[in-house]
Design a protein around this motif. Structure first.
Motif, PDB file in Angstrom:
ATOM      1  N   PHE A  18       0.952  -1.233   0.014  1.00 54.76           N
ATOM      2  CA  PHE A  18       0.175   0.000  -0.046  1.00 54.76           C
ATOM      3  C   PHE A  18       0.878   1.114  -0.004  1.00 54.76           C
ATOM      4  O   PHE A  18       0.700   2.100  -0.611  1.00 54.76           O
ATOM      5  N   PHE A  21       2.736   1.869  -3.307  1.00 59.95           N
ATOM      6  CA  PHE A  21       2.123   1.955  -4.364  1.00 59.95           C
ATOM      7  C   PHE A  21       1.795   3.713  -4.475  1.00 59.95           C
ATOM      8  O   PHE A  21       1.674   4.397  -5.300  1.00 59.95           O
ATOM      9  N   TYR A  22       1.414   4.049  -3.097  1.00 60.06           N
ATOM     10  CA  TYR A  22       1.211   5.585  -3.279  1.00 60.06           C
ATOM     11  C   TYR A  22       2.355   6.174  -3.237  1.00 60.06           C
ATOM     12  O   TYR A  22       2.358   7.572  -3.689  1.00 60.06           O
ATOM     13  N   LYS A  25       3.246   6.760  -6.743  1.00 57.43           N
ATOM     14  CA  LYS A  25       2.148   7.682  -7.432  1.00 57.43           C
ATOM     15  C   LYS A  25       2.583   9.012  -7.162  1.00 57.43           C
ATOM     16  O   LYS A  25       2.574   9.839  -8.025  1.00 57.43           O
ATOM     17  N   ILE A  26       3.075   9.472  -5.889  1.00 61.71           N
ATOM     18  CA  ILE A  26       3.468  10.732  -5.691  1.00 61.71           C
ATOM     19  C   ILE A  26       4.726  11.075  -6.484  1.00 61.71           C
ATOM     20  O   ILE A  26       4.957  12.192  -7.071  1.00 61.71           O
TER      21      ILE A  26
END
Length: 154
Positions: A18, A21-22, A25-26
Motif C-alpha cells: 500500500f 503504491f502511493y 504515485k507521488i
C-alpha cells in the motif's frame, strides 16, 4: 498459528504494498509536473546591459550601444544586447562586448515561445560558425529583432 502468521507476515506485507503504491504515485506525479514545465519553457542566456527603474535614466545610457532591446518586467526596464542557448556562443558574445569596453551581465531566462526558441537555435548555429566582430553583431542584431517581434510584439 494462522493468526500469528497473519499478524507477523501478511499485514506488514499489505501495508508495504500500500505505501509503495502511493509513494510511486507521488513520485510519478512530480515527474509529470517537471516534464510539463520543461516542455513549456526553455533555458536560454540573456546578455543584459543593465536594469533601470526610470525611463529618463534609460535613454541617457545608450551612447555606446548600437543594437539592444528594452523589455519591461516587474516594473523595471531590462536592456538586453543578446540571447543564446549555447554556452560557447555566450562566451563569444561576452568577449566581443568586453573587447568593445561594454560591461554586460549574463542572466538565465526561461522562454516559452517555441517559435523564438527554434529561431534562436538556428541563429546559434550561425553564431557558432562566425568569428569576426561584424558578423557576430550582425547575427546578434537579427536575434534581437526576432525577440522584439516574437516576444515583445513590437
Amino acid at each position: 498459528m494462522k493468526k500469528k502468521f497473519l499478524r507477523s507476515v501478511i499485514i506488514p506485507l499489505l501495508i508495504a504494498i500500500f505505501l509503495g503504491f502511493y509513494g510511486a504515485k507521488i513520485v510519478y506525479g512530480f515527474y509529470q509536473v517537471k516534464e510539463s514545465i520543461s516542455e513549456v519553457s526553455h533555458n536560454a542566456y540573456a546578455i543584459q546591459y543593465g536594469v533601470y527603474t526610470n525611463a529618463d535614466t534609460l535613454t541617457k545610457n545608450f551612447s555606446d550601444l548600437d543594437n539592444y532591446v528594452v523589455s519591461m518586467e516587474d516594473g523595471k526596464y531590462y536592456v538586453y544586447v543578446g540571447f543564446t542557448t549555447e554556452y560557447s556562443n555566450l562566451n563569444k558574445i561576452r568577449k566581443m562586448y568586453d573587447d568593445l569596453g561594454i560591461e554586460v551581465y549574463v542572466k538565465e531566462v526561461y522562454i516559452d515561445n517555441l517559435e523564438f526558441i527554434n529561431g534562436l537555435q538556428q541563429f546559434d548555429i550561425l553564431l557558432d560558425s562566425v568569428e569576426s566582430k561584424e558578423d557576430i553583431l550582425s547575427v546578434n542584431s537579427a536575434i534581437l529583432s526576432s525577440y522584439e517581434e516574437l516576444i515583445l510584439g513590437i
